[in-house]
Design a protein around this motif. Structure first.
Motif, PDB file in Angstrom:
ATOM      1  N   LEU A  42      35.223 -23.249  -8.539  1.00  0.00           N
ATOM      2  CA  LEU A  42      35.967 -23.265  -9.789  1.00  0.00           C
ATOM      3  C   LEU A  42      35.019 -23.435 -10.977  1.00  0.00           C
ATOM      4  CD1 LEU A  42      38.521 -23.273 -11.410  1.00  0.00           C
ATOM      5  CD2 LEU A  42      38.977 -25.605 -10.668  1.00  0.00           C
ATOM      6  N   ASN A  43      33.977 -24.254 -10.783  1.00  0.00           N
ATOM      7  CA  ASN A  43      32.995 -24.437 -11.850  1.00  0.00           C
ATOM      8  C   ASN A  43      32.338 -23.115 -12.234  1.00  0.00           C
ATOM      9  OD1 ASN A  43      32.205 -26.681 -13.428  1.00  0.00           O
ATOM     10  ND2 ASN A  43      31.980 -27.852 -11.531  1.00  0.00           N
ATOM     11  N   GLU A  44      32.160 -22.253 -11.221  1.00  0.00           N
ATOM     12  CA  GLU A  44      31.550 -20.952 -11.499  1.00  0.00           C
ATOM     13  C   GLU A  44      32.507 -20.029 -12.240  1.00  0.00           C
ATOM     14  OE1 GLU A  44      30.462 -19.993  -7.548  1.00  0.00           O
ATOM     15  OE2 GLU A  44      28.700 -21.309  -7.578  1.00  0.00           O
ATOM     16  N   ALA A  45      33.752 -20.468 -12.416  1.00  0.00           N
ATOM     17  CA  ALA A  45      34.726 -19.660 -13.148  1.00  0.00           C
ATOM     18  C   ALA A  45      34.219 -19.368 -14.556  1.00  0.00           C
ATOM     19  CB  ALA A  45      36.076 -20.385 -13.219  1.00  0.00           C
ATOM     20  N   ARG A  46      33.453 -20.314 -15.128  1.00  0.00           N
ATOM     21  CA  ARG A  46      32.938 -20.123 -16.495  1.00  0.00           C
ATOM     22  C   ARG A  46      32.233 -18.782 -16.644  1.00  0.00           C
ATOM     23  NH1 ARG A  46      30.469 -26.081 -17.352  1.00  0.00           N
ATOM     24  NH2 ARG A  46      29.847 -25.718 -15.205  1.00  0.00           N
ATOM     25  N   ASP A  47      31.328 -18.483 -15.675  1.00  0.00           N
ATOM     26  CA  ASP A  47      30.552 -17.243 -15.757  1.00  0.00           C
ATOM     27  C   ASP A  47      31.421 -16.028 -15.480  1.00  0.00           C
ATOM     28  OD1 ASP A  47      28.391 -18.923 -16.166  1.00  0.00           O
ATOM     29  OD2 ASP A  47      28.074 -19.134 -13.999  1.00  0.00           O
ATOM     30  N   ARG A  48      32.299 -16.154 -14.463  1.00  0.00           N
ATOM     31  CA  ARG A  48      33.164 -15.019 -14.126  1.00  0.00           C
ATOM     32  C   ARG A  48      34.076 -14.677 -15.296  1.00  0.00           C
ATOM     33  NH1 ARG A  48      33.738 -17.840  -9.200  1.00  0.00           N
ATOM     34  NH2 ARG A  48      35.698 -18.715  -9.935  1.00  0.00           N
ATOM     35  N   VAL A  49      34.682 -15.715 -15.880  1.00  0.00           N
ATOM     36  CA  VAL A  49      35.663 -15.487 -16.938  1.00  0.00           C
ATOM     37  C   VAL A  49      34.993 -14.855 -18.161  1.00  0.00           C
ATOM     38  CG1 VAL A  49      37.191 -16.643 -18.578  1.00  0.00           C
ATOM     39  CG2 VAL A  49      37.280 -17.248 -16.150  1.00  0.00           C
ATOM     40  N   ARG A  50      33.810 -15.366 -18.512  1.00  0.00           N
ATOM     41  CA  ARG A  50      33.117 -14.830 -19.688  1.00  0.00           C
ATOM     42  C   ARG A  50      32.803 -13.340 -19.487  1.00  0.00           C
ATOM     43  NH1 ARG A  50      29.020 -17.985 -22.579  1.00  0.00           N
ATOM     44  NH2 ARG A  50      28.820 -19.052 -20.581  1.00  0.00           N
ATOM     45  N   ALA A  51      32.210 -13.016 -18.335  1.00  0.00           N
ATOM     46  CA  ALA A  51      31.842 -11.622 -18.074  1.00  0.00           C
ATOM     47  C   ALA A  51      33.078 -10.730 -18.038  1.00  0.00           C
ATOM     48  CB  ALA A  51      31.080 -11.526 -16.750  1.00  0.00           C
ATOM     49  N   ALA A  52      34.147 -11.234 -17.382  1.00  0.00           N
ATOM     50  CA  ALA A  52      35.356 -10.418 -17.239  1.00  0.00           C
ATOM     51  C   ALA A  52      35.984 -10.135 -18.602  1.00  0.00           C
ATOM     52  CB  ALA A  52      36.356 -11.124 -16.321  1.00  0.00           C
ATOM     53  N   ILE A  53      35.974 -11.145 -19.474  1.00  0.00           N
ATOM     54  CA  ILE A  53      36.570 -10.952 -20.802  1.00  0.00           C
ATOM     55  C   ILE A  53      35.779  -9.900 -21.587  1.00  0.00           C
ATOM     56  CG2 ILE A  53      36.791 -12.071 -23.065  1.00  0.00           C
ATOM     57  CD1 ILE A  53      37.953 -14.505 -21.673  1.00  0.00           C
ATOM     58  N   GLY A  80      41.257 -19.123  -7.862  1.00  0.00           N
ATOM     59  CA  GLY A  80      42.569 -18.604  -8.221  1.00  0.00           C
ATOM     60  C   GLY A  80      43.019 -18.926  -9.643  1.00  0.00           C
ATOM     61  N   PHE A  81      42.251 -19.790 -10.354  1.00  0.00           N
ATOM     62  CA  PHE A  81      42.632 -20.142 -11.734  1.00  0.00           C
ATOM     63  C   PHE A  81      41.977 -19.225 -12.762  1.00  0.00           C
ATOM     64  CE2 PHE A  81      42.595 -24.178  -9.296  1.00  0.00           C
ATOM     65  CZ  PHE A  81      43.930 -24.502  -9.383  1.00  0.00           C
ATOM     66  N   ASP A  82      41.070 -18.331 -12.307  1.00  0.00           N
ATOM     67  CA  ASP A  82      40.277 -17.514 -13.235  1.00  0.00           C
ATOM     68  C   ASP A  82      41.132 -16.814 -14.289  1.00  0.00           C
ATOM     69  OD1 ASP A  82      38.161 -18.204 -11.667  1.00  0.00           O
ATOM     70  OD2 ASP A  82      37.602 -16.162 -11.073  1.00  0.00           O
ATOM     71  N   VAL A  83      42.172 -16.109 -13.840  1.00  0.00           N
ATOM     72  CA  VAL A  83      42.949 -15.287 -14.762  1.00  0.00           C
ATOM     73  C   VAL A  83      43.668 -16.170 -15.781  1.00  0.00           C
ATOM     74  CG1 VAL A  83      44.731 -13.516 -14.965  1.00  0.00           C
ATOM     75  CG2 VAL A  83      43.196 -13.502 -12.988  1.00  0.00           C
ATOM     76  N   ASP A 159      45.967  -5.384 -11.635  1.00  0.00           N
ATOM     77  CA  ASP A 159      44.707  -5.071 -10.956  1.00  0.00           C
ATOM     78  C   ASP A 159      43.504  -5.402 -11.837  1.00  0.00           C
ATOM     79  OD1 ASP A 159      45.490  -3.170 -12.748  1.00  0.00           O
ATOM     80  OD2 ASP A 159      45.056  -1.440 -11.469  1.00  0.00           O
ATOM     81  N   THR A 160      43.746  -5.518 -13.153  1.00  0.00           N
ATOM     82  CA  THR A 160      42.636  -5.816 -14.062  1.00  0.00           C
ATOM     83  C   THR A 160      43.094  -6.802 -15.138  1.00  0.00           C
ATOM     84  OG1 THR A 160      43.246  -4.012 -15.539  1.00  0.00           O
ATOM     85  CG2 THR A 160      41.610  -3.497 -13.845  1.00  0.00           C
ATOM     86  N   LEU A 161      42.131  -7.505 -15.696  1.00  0.00           N
ATOM     87  CA  LEU A 161      42.421  -8.376 -16.834  1.00  0.00           C
ATOM     88  C   LEU A 161      42.850  -7.527 -18.032  1.00  0.00           C
ATOM     89  CD1 LEU A 161      42.406 -11.227 -18.055  1.00  0.00           C
ATOM     90  CD2 LEU A 161      40.009 -10.862 -18.683  1.00  0.00           C
ATOM     91  N   HIS A 162      42.247  -6.339 -18.148  1.00  0.00           N
ATOM     92  CA  HIS A 162      42.578  -5.413 -19.235  1.00  0.00           C
ATOM     93  C   HIS A 162      44.071  -5.103 -19.254  1.00  0.00           C
ATOM     94  CE1 HIS A 162      42.892  -1.453 -21.225  1.00  0.00           C
ATOM     95  NE2 HIS A 162      41.961  -1.976 -22.027  1.00  0.00           N
ATOM     96  N   ARG A 163      44.625  -4.864 -18.042  1.00  0.00           N
ATOM     97  CA  ARG A 163      46.054  -4.548 -17.961  1.00  0.00           C
ATOM     98  C   ARG A 163      46.894  -5.756 -18.384  1.00  0.00           C
ATOM     99  NH1 ARG A 163      49.063  -0.823 -15.230  1.00  0.00           N
ATOM    100  NH2 ARG A 163      47.344  -0.142 -13.901  1.00  0.00           N
ATOM    101  N   LEU A 164      46.502  -6.937 -17.936  1.00  0.00           N
ATOM    102  CA  LEU A 164      47.280  -8.129 -18.257  1.00  0.00           C
ATOM    103  C   LEU A 164      47.239  -8.413 -19.763  1.00  0.00           C
ATOM    104  CD1 LEU A 164      48.953 -10.527 -17.328  1.00  0.00           C
ATOM    105  CD2 LEU A 164      46.844 -11.774 -16.857  1.00  0.00           C
ATOM    106  N   VAL A 165      46.043  -8.264 -20.355  1.00  0.00           N
ATOM    107  CA  VAL A 165      45.918  -8.460 -21.809  1.00  0.00           C
ATOM    108  C   VAL A 165      46.787  -7.439 -22.536  1.00  0.00           C
ATOM    109  CG1 VAL A 165      44.338  -8.243 -23.770  1.00  0.00           C
ATOM    110  CG2 VAL A 165      43.649  -9.552 -21.747  1.00  0.00           C
ATOM    111  N   GLY A 166      46.758  -6.199 -22.049  1.00  0.00           N
ATOM    112  CA  GLY A 166      47.577  -5.147 -22.640  1.00  0.00           C
ATOM    113  C   GLY A 166      49.055  -5.473 -22.553  1.00  0.00           C
TER     114      GLY A 166
END
Ligand SMILES: [Zn+2]
Length: 507
Positions: A42-53, A80-83, A159-166
């Motif tokens: 979960l701590n590594e979520a920081r890097d995943r979330v930043r890159a994904a955004i 599972g909390f990333d999104v 399937d993507t963060l892009h879709r959810l943001v949209g």
């Protein structure tokens, strides 16, 4: 706005808990702090979330970001909390209005490229959301079928963060879950394939009807494995509640089939004898995985060549068999996984495992005794039905007529017998005869008359039958009576019951 909150769900063992993901953005040195008992993943979520955004075409807010997961005391595992974190950060930065995600639980892992990846345990997570009064969830597309098994919850997938943001911005649609096959997955192998071996078939049927653990000793080729693998095919299908319970465990283990995720048949697990304690009871870092014992919950745990299992592995079975639950001690508290299994042991009579009568086998009686003695007493004590299977005769192998009844025919008798037992013990909290303590069967209410017990009287008087062995005979006799539609066991039932534990090495 510099504060936002999104709902998600965390898991402890197989139980989900609603989690609030808060993000607060303040002026100051750009950094991300994560609080609320996160684990490494979960701590590594920081890097995943930043890159994904960034890779979803959004800009990363260069501010001092605090992400907090509530309730604080609940350990949080996995990705599972990333999104939910990504949505909270974007909303906190003022880039996302969260009205569309009000009262919606958001679940999913982010890839660096912004894809939303499946996570383990989505079924129990959605069940938890429903329990907490949340009626809408957004899950990874690959988990959408299992999420849609929970009645009363509207499932949308992405399937993507892009879709959810949209979607949140009102520009895109979320995906519908794929249709879930209403048909149960194809049944396992059928008893009709088993040639000969009337004793083994009868033992299997009795074990199924009474919920008895079963031990089979016999030479290679006697059909022990074939029989054991067909036990689920004669057990009743799981009811709705049990099906969800079992499916939740398989979900946490990440082993659900995509198309027909609901587990409707009693599962079978057959770990290899080289399996580790962890493979059997579960564990692992982060979000614990259930082991074979829990994947066999409400089904069958089959230990082939049982004496070859390590002593520590066999020892690890004892407590779960007694309590019906695996208790894993973890660095941050204990995790429990249900593990009510029907145990089937199979063993060759000697370590060389040559067919009976083979001249090459020169194992002495002492070697044979020692070999089977590796199965500890406390384990064997829990097993009611012990049979010693003879090798198949050449005539049986060649005779097509030796084929027996199909699983469906046997399952029907098993279901009737189980119904009779369940009705009899309804007031006592026992479901099957295997649950009934010996003391109850010996009490005046259920005691059998002397004449009926005559077949075991001699063995009992001469010490050839121990008190535990006697209780086992009684339990099996009741099951045989249930199978044959008698209200109480008769002399013949006691006689057959005694035969069905003759394979026991001692007691
Ligand atoms: Zn041998």
């Amino acid at each position: 706005m510099s504060y936002a909150k999104v709902l998600s769900v965390g898991l402890v063992g197989v139980r989900g808990h609603l989690v609030e993901v808060e993000a607060d953005l303040a002026n100051g040195l750009p950094m991300v702090a994560l609080s609320g008992l996160p684990d490494t993943a979960l701590n590594e979520a920081r890097d995943r979330v930043r890159a994904a955004i960034v890779n979803s075409g959004q800009s990363w807010p260069h501010r001092r970001i605090t992400v907090n997961l509530l309730p604080a005391a609940l350990p949080k595992h996995g990705s599972g909390f990333d999104v939910a974190i990504a949505c909270a950060v974007l909303a906190g930065a003022g880039e996302l209005p969260l009205a569309a995600l009000h009262e919606v639980a958001v679940i999913g892992e982010l890839g660096l490229d912004g894809t939303v990846r499946p996570v383990r345990g989505v079924l129990p997570m959605v069940l938890a959301a429903h329990r907490a009064g949340v009626r809408r969830v957004v899950v990874p597309y690959a988990n959408a079928a299992e999420a849609s098994l929970v009645p009363g919850v509207t499932v949308r997938a992405t399937d993507t963060l892009h879709r959810l943001v949209g979607f949140v911005l009102g520009r895109e649609r979320l995906l519908d879950p794929p249709p879930v096959s209403a048909l149960p997955a194809a049944g396992g192998p059928d008893l009709a394939d088993v040639v000969g071996q009337p004793l083994g078939r009868r033992a299997l049927e009795v074990a199924a009807a009474g919920g008895h653990h079963l031990a089979m000793v016999g030479p290679p080729g006697a059909g022990k494995t074939m029989l054991a693998r067909r036990l689920p095919s004669v057990l009743p299908a799981l009811d709705d509640e049990a099906a969800l319970e079992v499916t939740a465990l398989h979900s946490v283990a990440g082993v659900l089939p995509a198309q027909s995720p609901l587990v409707r048949r009693p599962p079978l697990q057959a770990p290899h004898h080289s399996a580790s304690v962890a493979a059997l009871v579960g564990g692992g870092s982060g979000l614990a995985r259930p082991g074979a014992l829990s994947l066999a919950h409400r089904g069958v745990l089959f230990l082939d060549e049982a004496p070859e299992f390590g002593a520590r592995v066999l020892e690890a079975l004892r407590q779960p068999l007694e309590e019906g639950v695996v208790r894993l001690r973890r660095s941050r508290g204990q995790t429990d996984f249900p593990a009510q299994v029907q145990l089937v042991l199979a063993a060759n009579p000697c370590p060389c495992a040559r067919p009976a009568g083979d001249l090459a086998c020169d194992c002495t009686p002492l070697v044979r005794r020692r070999y089977l003695g590796r199965l500890s007493g406390p384990l064997l004590d829990r097993i009611d039905v012990h049979v010693s299977l003879p090798p198949l005769t050449a005539a049986e192998l060649l005779d097509e007529q030796a084929r027996g009844e199909s699983s469906a025919v046997v399952a029907e008798r098993v279901a009737k017998a189980r119904a009779a037992a369940a009705a009899r013990w309804a007031g006592h909290g026992w479901r099957v005869n295997a649950d009934v303590p010996g003391a109850a069967l010996r009490s005046p209410r259920w005691r059998l008359p002397r004449s009926v017990l005559a077949p075991v009287r001699h063995d009992l008087d001469t010490g050839g039958l121990s008190a535990r062995g006697y209780d086992r005979v009684l339990r099996i006799a009741w099951t045989i009576a249930d199978l044959d539609g008698r209200e109480r066991p008769d002399r013949g039932d006691v006689c057959e019951a005694s035969e069905l534990r003759k394979g026991e090495a001692h007691g």
